[in-house]
Design a protein around this motif. Structure first.
Motif, PDB file in Angstrom:
ATOM      1  N   GLY A  94     -10.510   8.498  -6.605  1.00 43.15           N
ATOM      2  CA  GLY A  94      -9.058   8.442  -6.694  1.00 43.15           C
ATOM      3  C   GLY A  94      -8.469   7.411  -5.763  1.00 43.15           C
ATOM      4  O   GLY A  94      -9.124   6.927  -4.834  1.00 43.15           O
ATOM      5  N   ILE A  95      -7.202   7.068  -6.029  1.00 46.68           N
ATOM      6  CA  ILE A  95      -6.450   6.146  -5.180  1.00 46.68           C
ATOM      7  C   ILE A  95      -4.992   6.587  -5.222  1.00 46.68           C
ATOM      8  O   ILE A  95      -4.468   6.938  -6.275  1.00 46.68           O
ATOM      9  CB  ILE A  95      -6.619   4.674  -5.644  1.00 46.68           C
ATOM     10  CG1 ILE A  95      -5.943   3.718  -4.666  1.00 46.68           C
ATOM     11  CG2 ILE A  95      -6.140   4.477  -7.072  1.00 46.68           C
ATOM     12  CD1 ILE A  95      -6.323   2.252  -4.866  1.00 46.68           C
ATOM     13  N   ASN A  96      -4.350   6.606  -4.051  1.00 43.98           N
ATOM     14  CA  ASN A  96      -2.937   6.974  -4.047  1.00 43.98           C
ATOM     15  C   ASN A  96      -2.075   5.713  -4.023  1.00 43.98           C
ATOM     16  O   ASN A  96      -2.579   4.593  -4.022  1.00 43.98           O
ATOM     17  CB  ASN A  96      -2.613   7.949  -2.911  1.00 43.98           C
ATOM     18  CG  ASN A  96      -2.749   7.341  -1.529  1.00 43.98           C
ATOM     19  OD1 ASN A  96      -2.826   6.132  -1.354  1.00 43.98           O
ATOM     20  ND2 ASN A  96      -2.785   8.198  -0.528  1.00 43.98           N
ATOM     21  N   ASN A  97      -0.772   5.896  -4.012  1.00 43.06           N
ATOM     22  CA  ASN A  97       0.141   4.747  -4.089  1.00 43.06           C
ATOM     23  C   ASN A  97       0.128   3.881  -2.832  1.00 43.06           C
ATOM     24  O   ASN A  97       0.579   2.749  -2.866  1.00 43.06           O
ATOM     25  CB  ASN A  97       1.550   5.219  -4.413  1.00 43.06           C
ATOM     26  CG  ASN A  97       1.627   5.771  -5.821  1.00 43.06           C
ATOM     27  OD1 ASN A  97       0.950   5.288  -6.720  1.00 43.06           O
ATOM     28  ND2 ASN A  97       2.423   6.802  -6.005  1.00 43.06           N
ATOM     29  N   ALA A  98      -0.412   4.391  -1.723  1.00 38.84           N
ATOM     30  CA  ALA A  98      -0.549   3.594  -0.507  1.00 38.84           C
ATOM     31  C   ALA A  98      -1.847   2.790  -0.511  1.00 38.84           C
ATOM     32  O   ALA A  98      -2.103   2.016   0.398  1.00 38.84           O
ATOM     33  CB  ALA A  98      -0.501   4.504   0.721  1.00 38.84           C
ATOM     34  N   GLY A  99      -2.680   2.983  -1.541  1.00 39.51           N
ATOM     35  CA  GLY A  99      -3.935   2.250  -1.640  1.00 39.51           C
ATOM     36  C   GLY A  99      -5.104   2.908  -0.943  1.00 39.51           C
ATOM     37  O   GLY A  99      -6.155   2.298  -0.802  1.00 39.51           O
ATOM     38  N   VAL A 100      -4.940   4.151  -0.494  1.00 39.19           N
ATOM     39  CA  VAL A 100      -6.039   4.870   0.145  1.00 39.19           C
ATOM     40  C   VAL A 100      -6.960   5.413  -0.949  1.00 39.19           C
ATOM     41  O   VAL A 100      -6.516   6.122  -1.849  1.00 39.19           O
ATOM     42  CB  VAL A 100      -5.528   6.019   1.043  1.00 39.19           C
ATOM     43  CG1 VAL A 100      -6.698   6.793   1.640  1.00 39.19           C
ATOM     44  CG2 VAL A 100      -4.622   5.473   2.134  1.00 39.19           C
TER      45      VAL A 100
END
Length: 156
Positions: A94-100
């Motif tokens: 997975g990836i969140n909107n902050a790019g983590v």
């Protein structure tokens, strides 16, 4: 956290229930063009997560790398391979909107990880043998699996 996951899952599922008098089924649109991840002579690749800006995270395998990950940015560029040092397999999910990026790597056991640029942070649920991190949101909540010491490890 598990309760929150169930609530969101049930809320999402409620949108799938037909409502009398409602219009036709929703239209599904392809928002990302198809692509081939070929870094490291990849023989297979699989997209596993997407952020709101259409940044994709995925896994690939090649004759030289059993399993590693990649990021495909919205502009079509790819990141350097995502590989936890010393791991046999690295699988971003997975990836969140902050790019983590979050995922799982295998060395002596299954371990969860978070990757923010060049920084990798290992996560193991205390008291368990294996931890798999499979998805995250922008608030920092994440979900996955963990096995107790007597459980049998899953095999990929």
């Amino acid at each position: 956290m598990f309760t929150r996951f169930i609530s969101v899952l049930l809320l999402g599922a409620s949108f799938l229930v037909p409502v009398p008098g409602a219009s036709a089924a929703p239209t599904i649109q392809l928002i990302v063009p198809s692509y081939d991840y070929t870094a490291g002579h990849a023989t297979a690749s699989l997209a596993t997560g997407i952020a709101n800006d259409r940044t994709i995270v995925g896994n690939y395998a090649s004759s030289q790398t059993p399993a590693a990950g990649y990021i495909r940015f919205a502009n079509g560029r790819f990141s350097r391979p995502i590989m936890v040092a010393g791991a046999n397999f690295t699988m971003p999910y997975g990836i969140n909107n902050a790019g983590v990026v979050c995922g799982t790597f295998i060395s002596d056991a299954y371990h969860g990880f978070f990757c923010d640029g060049p920084t990798y942070t290992q996560f193991d649920l205390p008291g368990t043998v294996d931890t798999l991190v499979q998805a995250e949101n922008d608030a920092g909540d994440f979900v996955g699996l963990a096995s107790e010491p007597q459980a049998v490890r899953p095999h990929f």
